[in-house]
Design a protein around this motif. Structure first.
Motif, PDB file in Angstrom:
ATOM      1  N   ARG A 184       0.754  -1.381   0.629  1.00  0.00           N
ATOM      2  CA  ARG A 184      -0.226   0.329   0.204  1.00  0.00           C
ATOM      3  C   ARG A 184       1.074   0.529  -0.056  1.00  0.00           C
ATOM      4  O   ARG A 184       1.926   1.266   0.487  1.00  0.00           O
ATOM      5  CB  ARG A 184      -0.877   0.004   1.327  1.00  0.00           C
ATOM      6  CG  ARG A 184      -1.767  -1.215   0.976  1.00  0.00           C
ATOM      7  CD  ARG A 184      -3.368  -1.216   2.392  1.00  0.00           C
ATOM      8  NE  ARG A 184      -3.358  -2.714   2.191  1.00  0.00           N
ATOM      9  CZ  ARG A 184      -4.722  -2.659   2.465  1.00  0.00           C
ATOM     10  NH1 ARG A 184      -5.872  -1.362   2.388  1.00  0.00           N
ATOM     11  NH2 ARG A 184      -5.360  -3.421   2.145  1.00  0.00           N
ATOM     12  N   VAL A 193      -5.866   5.408   2.007  1.00  0.00           N
ATOM     13  CA  VAL A 193      -4.809   4.936   1.142  1.00  0.00           C
ATOM     14  C   VAL A 193      -4.379   5.281   0.029  1.00  0.00           C
ATOM     15  O   VAL A 193      -5.859   5.390   0.037  1.00  0.00           O
ATOM     16  CB  VAL A 193      -4.685   3.036   1.847  1.00  0.00           C
ATOM     17  CG1 VAL A 193      -5.986   2.811   0.450  1.00  0.00           C
ATOM     18  CG2 VAL A 193      -3.226   2.837   0.974  1.00  0.00           C
ATOM     19  N   VAL A 196      -3.279   0.225  -3.739  1.00  0.00           N
ATOM     20  CA  VAL A 196      -2.847  -0.574  -2.910  1.00  0.00           C
ATOM     21  C   VAL A 196      -3.344  -1.336  -3.997  1.00  0.00           C
ATOM     22  O   VAL A 196      -4.010  -1.767  -5.378  1.00  0.00           O
ATOM     23  CB  VAL A 196      -5.028  -1.143  -2.479  1.00  0.00           C
ATOM     24  CG1 VAL A 196      -4.378  -2.465  -1.746  1.00  0.00           C
ATOM     25  CG2 VAL A 196      -5.325  -0.326  -1.375  1.00  0.00           C
TER      26      VAL A 196
END
Length: 319
Positions: A184, A193, A196
């Motif tokens: 990530r 995030v 990913v």
């Protein structure tokens, strides 16, 4: 040159530390002969840990400072703005700030993680002095070492976090690798995030950024997948390897250390990327660092209670 190498290196500087099993090594970014090593007693399962500050000379490696902690130490990172300061992390969920100018320590202890902290890294881009930590509690935290609390906490991984590392190019950007089989990419400007990447079908124990390409990384378990779709095959086929690191001097050269007791050197620009295999440990080889001062010098540490500094032949002519 490819294949196993028992010789062909310059003299190896070695230190044996009875009862301490090496987990991480890092050269000082300031002093060419100085090295830090994070160790644990009883393979990190139970017992205490020791941070070793080592200096190398013609006769080998000498201990400059030794700091004990009441749990195993799993990683270490040097400050990027003070030659005396380091941060370690440990099995009790804590981070410790040490000063090598003092004989005792730590200066500060940071407690927020609720399980083992397995990774710490000090930011390398100008304009920020931050530490990122990754824990088995499935969180990543970013710290300002001058502040007692973390600045922010990042959640999203669904298993233990093994590796966290800052981008050397993009301020506030870091990567994390986890047992949830993902890599990530995060940004301190947001709590979520950014990217990913479902990288593999098994745990990812390590990740690193290329020093020459801001969008290239490596996150290998049994193989190594790069963002630009270059793939290395056949890495440490016997066991998972523990750590992978790009060279700071050569854009396509990397090194890895493994549970198969070996350290290997690679050039992913070649059809046959394996340059050299170094077999000089008798237990899991967990810690590895390539010197920022010398293009050929490497340090590693192992569960066989030894720390070694050497110059592998393959790094003398990596092309």
């Amino acid at each position: 040159m490819s294949g196993s190498v028992a010789g062909g290196m310059s003299a190896v500087r070695m230190l044996r530390v009875p009862g301490r099993h090496g987990y991480a090594v890092e050269f000082s970014p300031y002093l060419p002969g100085r090295l830090a090593c994070a160790t644990a007693q009883h393979y990190g399962i139970v017992g205490c840990g020791t941070l070793l500050i080592l200096d190398q000379n013609e006769s080998g490696l000498q201990i400059f400072r030794s700091f004990d902690w009441n749990d195993g130490l799993f990683d270490v990172t040097w400050s990027e703005n003070n030659e005396h300061i380091l941060v370690t992390c440990s099995g009790d969920g804590l981070l410790q700030l040490w000063d090598t100018a003092r004989a005792t320590g730590p200066l500060h202890v940071y407690k927020e993680h609720t399980q083992e902290v397995y990774s710490v890294d000090w930011s390398q881009t100008r304009g920020e002095q931050l530490v990122v930590s990754g824990s088995w509690d499935q969180t990543v935290k970013v710290w300002d070492p001058t502040v007692g609390n973390s600045l922010c906490t990042f959640r999203g991984h669904e298993s233990v976090i093994y590796s966290t590392i800052w981008s050397p190019h993009i301020p506030g950007c870091f990567a994390s690798a986890s047992g949830d089989q993902t890599l990530r990419i995060w940004d301190v400007k947001t709590t979520g995030v950014r990217i990913v990447i479902p990288a593999h079908q098994t745990e990812i124990l390590s990740c690193d950024w290329c020093k020459y390409d801001e969008v290239q990384y490596v996150a290998p378990p049994l193989d190594a997948a790069l963002l630009n779709v270059k793939v290395l095959l056949g890495l440490h086929l016997t066991f998972l390897f523990f750590l992978f690191q790009f060279s700071p001097f050569h854009a396509s050269v990397m090194a890895s250390c493994s549970y198969d007791f070996t350290v290997r050197f690679w050039n992913f620009s070649k059809p046959d990327p394996l340059l050299e295999t170094v077999e000089h440990h008798t237990e899991f080889t967990c810690g590895l660092d390539l010197s920022l001062q010398s293009p050929t010098q490497v340090a590693d540490c192992s569960w066989d209670e030894t720390i070694k500094i050497y110059d592998p032949a393959s790094l003398a002519i990596p092309g």
